[in-house]
Design a protein around this motif. Sequence first.
Motif: not given
Length: 351
Positions: A68-74, A77-87, A110-113
Amino acid sequence: MPKKVRIALDAMGGDVGASVVVPGAAIALTRHPDSEFLLFGDSKLIEAELARHPALKAASRVIHTDVAVSMHDKPSQALRRGRKTSSMWLAIDAVKKGDADVAVSAGNTGALMAMGRFCLRMLPGIERPAIAAIWPTARGDSVILDVGATIGGDAQHLKTLALMGGAMASVLFDLERPTVGLLNIGVEEMKGREEIREAAELLRNLDLPQLNFIGFVEGGGIGKGAADVIVTEGFSGNISIKVAEGTARQMTEFLRAAMARTWRSKIGYLFARNAFRALKDKLDPNKSNGGVFLGLNGIVVKSHGDATPDGFAYAIDVGYDMASYDLLNKINQMLHRDGSALAQTAQEAVS
């Protein structure tokens, strides 16, 4: 048989995730029984919530991920860690693959954008996405953008926002020539930052038949419905809409306290309670929930992170309407007709 509207949900997004997303989807399903849902997230949590909503369970498919992408992730960071695998990514990717018509998330804006832009890419002629919100005013609904997708922007960016917002208002409100105003600290031509004044000049010179630019609008003009479309960059737009939502909640609390102060006010409330209920309903921020990411080559809707199930259902409603009426294609056509206003914008930006 009518085509089903397929809705991908980030079931891990927002402040509480599945405990709001699933009941919100159940509410939306009662309003739109021709919907199908793809729920991305922790299958154990999702299935536990779905057990309480058998109709939704029958209309849903769960795709497991524990990322999951945290509400506090930059965003980076979200794109790097959650790409391909996050909800969040999987919900957006379902739109790209054609498995869903729209993605809805209450997660990190920001991560959604960033993920939406990276995965779906931008429509031709548009460089940056914008979140467009539908806001109730004294004279009906208005479109406000950008309410938080990107911070800052030059005159060309503001001009593009005006074109996208005008197209959206034309389709949603069935207006031949919606009025468009730039949010500013005053209505006089010499007021505001240089980029706002430049954007006003660009819009005046554009003189499109499908857009009526009325000039500057002050903050107080938003609630008055001074224009069908209010244009601003994401920083001031996000603050404006959150101040309006906070004021609505404050007014509700003030009224509740005033009605409970004396026995006379309590009696007065009994006579006027229907009017107060109507006012509370009008001021409810949940009923204005759901911002559309305009400019992406796919439909993505952002819900407030702290939305209630009712509020999240309204965000799904927005996505359903966008998909049902093929607004993405209609907006794209409107922006590029009659000599292509966006192509003109892109050429001006290069020259």
